[in-house]
Scaffold this active site. Structure first.
Site, PDB file in Angstrom:
ATOM      1  CG  ASP A  25      17.894  35.547  61.209  1.00  0.00           C
ATOM      2  OD1 ASP A  25      18.222  36.700  61.546  1.00  0.00           O
ATOM      3  OD2 ASP A  25      16.755  35.258  60.789  1.00  0.00           O
ATOM      4  CG  HIS A  42      25.418  42.603  64.465  1.00  0.00           C
ATOM      5  ND1 HIS A  42      24.639  41.631  63.883  1.00  0.00           N
ATOM      6  CD2 HIS A  42      24.736  43.768  64.303  1.00  0.00           C
ATOM      7  CE1 HIS A  42      23.533  42.180  63.390  1.00  0.00           C
ATOM      8  NE2 HIS A  42      23.566  43.470  63.641  1.00  0.00           N
ATOM      9  CG  LEU A 136      36.523  24.824  56.543  1.00  0.00           C
ATOM     10  CD1 LEU A 136      35.455  23.722  56.507  1.00  0.00           C
ATOM     11  CD2 LEU A 136      36.375  25.640  57.823  1.00  0.00           C
TER      12      LEU A 136
HETATM   13  C1  FPP Z   1      21.401  38.408  61.379  1.00  0.00           C
HETATM   14  O1  FPP Z   1      21.027  38.890  62.620  1.00  0.00           O
HETATM   15  C2  FPP Z   1      22.803  38.560  61.107  1.00  0.00           C
HETATM   16  C3  FPP Z   1      23.332  39.459  60.207  1.00  0.00           C
HETATM   17  C4  FPP Z   1      22.550  40.436  59.464  1.00  0.00           C
HETATM   18  C5  FPP Z   1      24.727  39.511  59.915  1.00  0.00           C
HETATM   19  C6  FPP Z   1      25.550  38.336  60.338  1.00  0.00           C
HETATM   20  C7  FPP Z   1      26.798  38.863  60.839  1.00  0.00           C
HETATM   21  C8  FPP Z   1      27.581  38.317  61.772  1.00  0.00           C
HETATM   22  C9  FPP Z   1      27.374  37.012  62.402  1.00  0.00           C
HETATM   23  C10 FPP Z   1      28.744  39.027  62.227  1.00  0.00           C
HETATM   24  C11 FPP Z   1      29.561  39.553  61.139  1.00  0.00           C
HETATM   25  C12 FPP Z   1      30.491  38.545  60.576  1.00  0.00           C
HETATM   26  C13 FPP Z   1      31.321  38.900  59.616  1.00  0.00           C
HETATM   27  C14 FPP Z   1      32.369  37.983  59.096  1.00  0.00           C
HETATM   28  C15 FPP Z   1      31.167  40.231  59.029  1.00  0.00           C
HETATM   29  P1  FPP Z   1      19.897  39.997  62.662  1.00  0.00           P
HETATM   30  O2  FPP Z   1      20.548  41.294  62.900  1.00  0.00           O
HETATM   31  O3  FPP Z   1      19.063  39.954  61.436  1.00  0.00           O
HETATM   32  O4  FPP Z   1      19.085  39.512  63.903  1.00  0.00           O
HETATM   33  P2  FPP Z   1      17.542  39.770  64.187  1.00  0.00           P
HETATM   34  O5  FPP Z   1      16.767  39.138  63.068  1.00  0.00           O
HETATM   35  O6  FPP Z   1      17.333  39.083  65.496  1.00  0.00           O
HETATM   36  O7  FPP Z   1      17.347  41.248  64.258  1.00  0.00           O
END
Ligand code: FPP
Length: 251
Positions: A25, A42, A136
């Site tokens: 997150d 991202h 893994l």
């Molecule tokens: C949360 O950050 C993260 C996500 C919703 C997606 C996680 C995705 C990745 C780490 C990259 C993609 C990886 C793959 C393998 C597809 P947020 O956008 O909710 O952050 P915020 O809460 O600060 O807005």
């Protein structure tokens, strides 16, 4: 190569938990703090993911589950959904060969129905190519929601009962586990959530019954081996009793 990307050979001073699950997150907040578009957060999140997979293997973790796209993420703007889907496509296309070479076994949990056919194909390809690997295990929770997973299990159990292959009296705790998306994998010992939020957000609700939860303030793009090791050290301080009286060791 940034400092965080450099290989580190030092062995950690602990026994690693077998299964670590991560709620990645804070990509958006990481980007906003730097005046960058959310998409950049991202993209940097994928780099953090690569680092973490490498570190997990080096530390001796056997299974790592990552929450990469939740069933609820469909409510985000179409442009952001497109960006996340593009990142998954690129991650599998660019990294699958390397993961395979590193003996990583890829597993996917979540709802496959309704995904773009090319994404569904890539997920299956990743599982198929790596299914005999013994290193893994990387479990990618994609289009995943824990309540949805439990509802899917309930539907499939109901089908077994309706077909006369199972009696309702035989449905126990173990039965539910057997109908979840990855029934052969042990429950996570440790769940880490980054960015300071302290909730599970519909992630592994059944499997987390006795998991230790560690919340770290770091936004996901800044996550590195040191953050992972600090979370594991905190986990090692916990006394896991599984509802009983006798303390068990943390791994
Ligand atoms: C949360 O950050 C993260 C996500 C919703 C997606 C996680 C995705 C990745 C780490 C990259 C993609 C990886 C793959 C393998 C597809 P947020 O956008 O909710 O952050 P915020 O809460 O600060 O807005």
């Amino acid at each position: 190569m940034s400092e965080a990307d450099k290989p580190q050979s030092a062995q950690p001073a602990f026994t690693a938990p077998r299964h670590v699950a991560i709620i990645m997150d804070g990509n958006g907040r990481w980007a906003a703090a730097r005046g960058l578009p959310r998409a950049e957060g991202h993209r940097r999140g994928v780099e953090a993911l690569r680092r973490t997979i490498r570190s997990a293997g080096e530390i001796g973790i056997k299974i790592i589950t990552i929450f990469s796209f939740s069933a609820e993420n469909w409510s985000r703007p179409a442009s952001e959904i497109g960006e996340l889907m593009g990142l998954l496509r690129r991650f599998i296309r660019n990294d699958l060969a390397e993961l395979h070479k590193s003996n990583v076994r890829v597993r996917i949990i979540g709802e496959r129905d309704g995904l773009d056919p090319d994404i569904a194909r890539l997920l299956t390809e990743a599982e198929e190519l790596t299914k005999d690997n013994s290193g893994l295990t990387l479990v990618v929770a994609f289009n995943y929601g824990a309540r949805q997973e439990i509802a899917r299990a309930a539907r499939r159990i109901a089908e077994e009962v309706a077909a006369g292959r199972m009696a309702t009296a035989d449905i126990g705790l173990e039965t539910i586990g057997r109908f979840l998306d990855a029934p052969d994998l042990p429950d996570p010992d440790l769940i880490i959530r980054t960015s300071g939020e302290q909730r599970l957000s519909n992630f592994l609700l059944w499997q987390s019954a006795y998991s230790e939860l560690v919340f770290v303030p770091t936004n996901w793009p800044d996550f590195d081996r040191a953050t992972l090791e600090a979370a594991i050290s905190e986990y090692q301080q916990r006394e896991r009793r599984f509802g009983g009286l006798v303390a068990k060791t943390g791994s």
